[in-house]
Design an enzyme around this catalytic site. Structure first.
Site, mmCIF file in Angstrom:
data_model
loop_
_atom_site.group_PDB
_atom_site.id
_atom_site.type_symbol
_atom_site.label_atom_id
_atom_site.label_comp_id
_atom_site.label_asym_id
_atom_site.label_seq_id
_atom_site.Cartn_x
_atom_site.Cartn_y
_atom_site.Cartn_z
ATOM 1 N N ASP A 467 0.859 -1.173 0.000
ATOM 2 C CA ASP A 467 0.000 0.000 0.000
ATOM 3 C C ASP A 467 0.902 1.232 0.000
ATOM 4 O OD1 ASP A 467 -2.445 1.439 0.214
ATOM 5 O OD2 ASP A 467 -2.014 1.766 2.331
ATOM 6 N N ASP A 667 -1.321 -1.186 6.143
ATOM 7 C CA ASP A 667 -1.528 -0.764 7.524
ATOM 8 C C ASP A 667 -2.933 -0.290 7.816
ATOM 9 O OD1 ASP A 667 -1.532 1.635 6.143
ATOM 10 O OD2 ASP A 667 -0.584 2.740 7.768
ATOM 11 N N ASP A 671 -6.847 -2.362 3.846
ATOM 12 C CA ASP A 671 -5.911 -3.402 3.425
ATOM 13 C C ASP A 671 -6.277 -4.772 3.988
ATOM 14 O OD1 ASP A 671 -4.314 -1.481 2.113
ATOM 15 O OD2 ASP A 671 -3.310 -0.987 3.993
#
Length: 779
Positions: A467, A667, A671
């Site tokens: 990410d 995080d 996700d």
């Protein structure tokens, strides 16, 4: 609450009404509880139903509770986490591996399972009774004369009394699994446990009460052969300890579900057509309901804005720190946070259809789809167990027919010795000891391991998805550039103007501007006539001059932008910045750029991953321009912009089809599905709890270089686990023919069950010592 009036009741025929809450038929009498709503009477079977109705009369009066009850009446399917093809109604054990089945439906209960409570109780009984057993049997080796105090014969009977509750009560669930594995011919760990513990205990009982069946050569001075009650009890205590730890770990996977569902409020403020408002339970909200969301509240369900304007923090979906403006006609997602304005919304998706519920379902489904490394032990056991049993039976008959007198006694000793030496203590320790040691070593290096599966698969990963926000970038917007287009305004003056205005704004970018001014120790001025221009920016008066921050259109200055200004704006945007114009009523005087800075070690980490042969893909909810800028700056060649939770999970599914072994690092809540769907989820320790719970590996402090350390740890740990399994099987396998008496024709020596138990202990000792080598693994 009222009682039904007598005028409503016919003395000829009892009147029956349906309770709107539970659906029961209620005979209306003068004592029946009732309530009025919109001019109609409703009757209840109990005070509980009456109270529930009063809490949300609109919902129950509309008949929606019947649909809710029908949905809840569905039977829950249970499946095996190791064998997803096993599905049945209600709880039970997997017929293949014996593991406890888990519900396929998402559950929010935080109570421990009945099996965990039961196994914990059985573990404590086994452990408490095993301690004096070990003191009696092992005491002489440490100079503790317990046996001498009470006598050898009395000690044997005390051992029997202590071991019997452990074997005949505590061990029953394990024996049931082992017996079932034998009946179904799905031989596994439980088969070995049942045979090993059963053989040790039954042999000891016979040796205790029928000692004359054994040859004098193996009897002690008291006339009894050696007994092995402590082996049976301690084995069960260790197995229960492992089971309790495993079940507690599985229970914690539910924390991810609860963390997700906690994002949504427990109630929603329903707005009726007559203007009446009240807080209704979230589960009672249906499609079409009108709801009010006040500043600071979470959006209850997926909805469409029908009145009001506000900024909504959608970081749980997009992973981006910048809140988005929402106005009439826009859609909002359940669980996202309303920042400053009041919204009237119309529910479009509720219950299982909301984005949040779909994320929950994806996390739950992806977690069930993982294949545990313990399957390797079961595969080997499928061959090892029947071989051991076959050798035990064959040895029994060989000694029975060709052995020396008394042949029956020798046959029993040999058969029991074979089973005891093959008891799966070392096999049971092989994986948990390595995982325990590796977890400690990993923690020292900032790598937290959730389970053995993550380690096994991390060693095979060839593709990594990361990410952007909070993983490659810091997740905290900051001012990166200030450009002045006016000779009368310095950079500090522009920042002073912007911060003085933005201190009265709740826009998420305002915090970055104000923080930048504080960092330069600027003293902010008082602003007047603060105005928020929807979709354009804000304006205010400072020292008799009106300034605007945002779109030049606020003062109609769009046509006054020079090529220099436009190029500066485009250049900053291309580098991943959010650019904001500063102007007065006459002209544009400056430009402030805000961006989410890249972590200091991101570039080095990506380079190391490439060197390790891992392909790195960035998937982010941000726009393509910013995503490209970030990907280019850190050396990532492939990226996917505008990725929602479903998109990230879809990307992983596509990579799986192409044969890739995927790890996902992230995080945020957004996700979580991808973290669970990937072979290995890597959570940044600074991120959301749900990300940590959904991941198999957590990297403390959000350090990307931890991925490289995690891979080294994975390779070393899996190599160690395989060595342990090899030691466990090969050591016991080598001992089996010796226990069967293969050396007797050459040496005249027969391996007694005591020596077999010692050999079994030595194999466990070797496994433990090999596991401890991981403490020195270089990362």
């Amino acid at each position: 609450m009222e009682k039904a009036s007598n005028a409503e009741i016919s003395n000829d025929t009892p009147v029956k009404e349906q309770d709107p809450v539970c659906g029961m038929q209620v005979e209306v009498t003068s004592q029946t509880l009732s309530a009025e709503f919109t001019g109609k009477s409703y009757h209840f079977c109990s005070e509980k139903c009456a109270h529930t109705f009063q809490g949300d009369p609109y919902f129950y009066a509309s008949g929606n509770s019947k649909k809710q009850q029908a949905a809840q009446a569905q039977d829950v399917d249970y499946t095996c986490p190791m064998h997803p093809e096993i599905v049945q109604k209600g709880p039970g054990q997997c017929p293949i591996c014996g593991m406890t089945l888990e519900p396929m439906a998402v559950t929010t209960s935080d109570e421990p399972s009945h099996e965990l409570v039961d196994f914990t109780r059985r573990f404590w009984l086994s452990a408490i009774l095993s301690v004096p057993l070990l003191a009696l049997t092992m005491g002489p080796f440490f100079g503790l004369p317990f046996r001498n105090w009470i006598g050898e014969t009395a000690a044997i009977y005390v051992e029997f009394i202590l071991a019997t509750p452990v074997v005949l009560w505590a061990g029953i669930p394990l024996f049931k699994r082992g017996i079932k594995s034998i009946i179904t011919l799905k031989l596994n760990m439980w088969t070995l446990i049942t045979l090993g513990v059963g053989a040790a205990y039954l042999y000891s009982v016979v040796a205790t009460f029928l000692p004359f069946l054994f040859p004098p050569a193996i009897r002690t001075a008291t006339g009894h052969p050696p007994v092995y009650y402590e082996a049976a009890a301690v084995i069960l205590a260790l197995i229960f300890m492992g089971q309790v730890l495993e079940m507690r770990a599985r229970e914690r996977t539910g924390d991810a579900i609860r963390a997700l569902l906690d994002l949504a409020p427990k109630t929603a403020r329903r707005v009726l057509d007559d203007g009446t408002e009240y807080d209704a339970p979230l589960e009672n909200i249906v499609t079409g309901d009108k709801l009010r969301v006040r500043p600071g509240e979470a959006i209850p369900v997926d909805s469409r804005v029908i009145d009001g304007q506000s900024y909504v923090d959608e970081s749980m979906i997009t992973g981006e720190p910048v809140a988005l403006e929402k106005k009439t006609g826009d859609t909002v997602t359940g669980g996202t946070l309303n920042k400053n304005g009041t919204l009237i919304i119309e529910a479009t998706n509720v219950g299982a259809d909301t984005m949040l519920s779909r994320i929950v379902a994806m996390v739950s489904s992806a977690q069930r789809s993982r294949a545990p490394i313990q399957g390797l032990a079961d595969k080997v056991s499928a061959y090892f167990v029947p071989a051991v049993v076959g050798i035990s039976i064959l040895s029994f008959f060989i000694w029975l027919f060709v052995g020396p007198t008394p042949s029956l006694s020798y046959a029993i000793i040999v058969a029991v010795s074979v089973l005891i030496i093959a008891c799966p203590c070392a096999l049971g320790l092989a994986t948990p000891m390595s995982i325990m040691t590796a977890s400690g070593r990993g923690a020292q290096a900032g790598v937290l391991i959730k389970d053995a599966t993550a380690l096994e698969l991390m060693s095979k990963v060839d593709t990594l998805i990361v990410d952007k926000t909070g993983t490659i970038t810091k997740g905290k917007p900051t001012v990166t550039s200030i450009l002045s287009f006016s000779v009368n305004h310095t950079q500090e003056q522009l920042l002073h103007i912007a911060a003085s205005i933005e201190k009265g704004s709740e826009h998420p970018l305002a915090e970055a501007i104000v923080n930048a001014a504080k960092a330069r120790h600027l003293s902010l001025s008082h602003s007047e006539d603060f105005k928020a221009h929807t979709g354009k920016g804000v304006s205010a008066k400072i020292d008799d001059t009106v300034y605007a921050i945002g779109n030049p259109e606020i003062f109609g200055l769009k046509d006054t932008l020079t090529e220099e200004m436009k190029q500066a704006y485009q250049s900053l945007s291309a580098n991943g910045n959010t650019s904001i114009y500063i102007s007065n009523t006459e002209k544009v005087i400056g430009l402030i750029a805000i961006s989410d800075p890249i972590k200091d070690n991101a570039i080095a980490a990506i380079s190391q991953l490439h060197d390790a042969g891992i392909k790195v893909i960035m998937a982010t909810g941000d726009n393509a321009i910013t995503a490209k800028a970030v990907a280019t700056s850190v050396g990532i060649d492939e990226f996917k912009a505008g990725a929602l939770p479903e998109d990230k999970k879809t990307l992983i599914d596509q990579l799986h089809i192409s044969g890739a072994t995927v790890a996902m690092a992230g995080d945020g809540v957004n996700d979580a599905p991808a973290l669970a769907a990937a072979e290995v989820g890597l959570a940044m320790g600074t991120g959301a709890d749900v990300a940590v719970e959904s991941a198999g590996i957590t990297l403390l402090n959000g350090d990307l270089t931890g991925i490289v350390r995690a891979r080294k740890l994975a390779k070393g740990s899996i190599r160690n686990i395989r060595q342990n399994l090899f030691l466990a099987f090969v050591y016991n396998s080598a001992g089996v023919p010796i226990a069967a008496g293969i050396l007797y024709p050459f040496t005249g020596a027969l391996l007694s069950p005591m020596i077999a138990a010692l050999a079994m202990s030595l194999s466990s000792f070797c496994v433990v010592m090999n596991s401890l080598r991981l403490k020195n693994l270089k990362l």
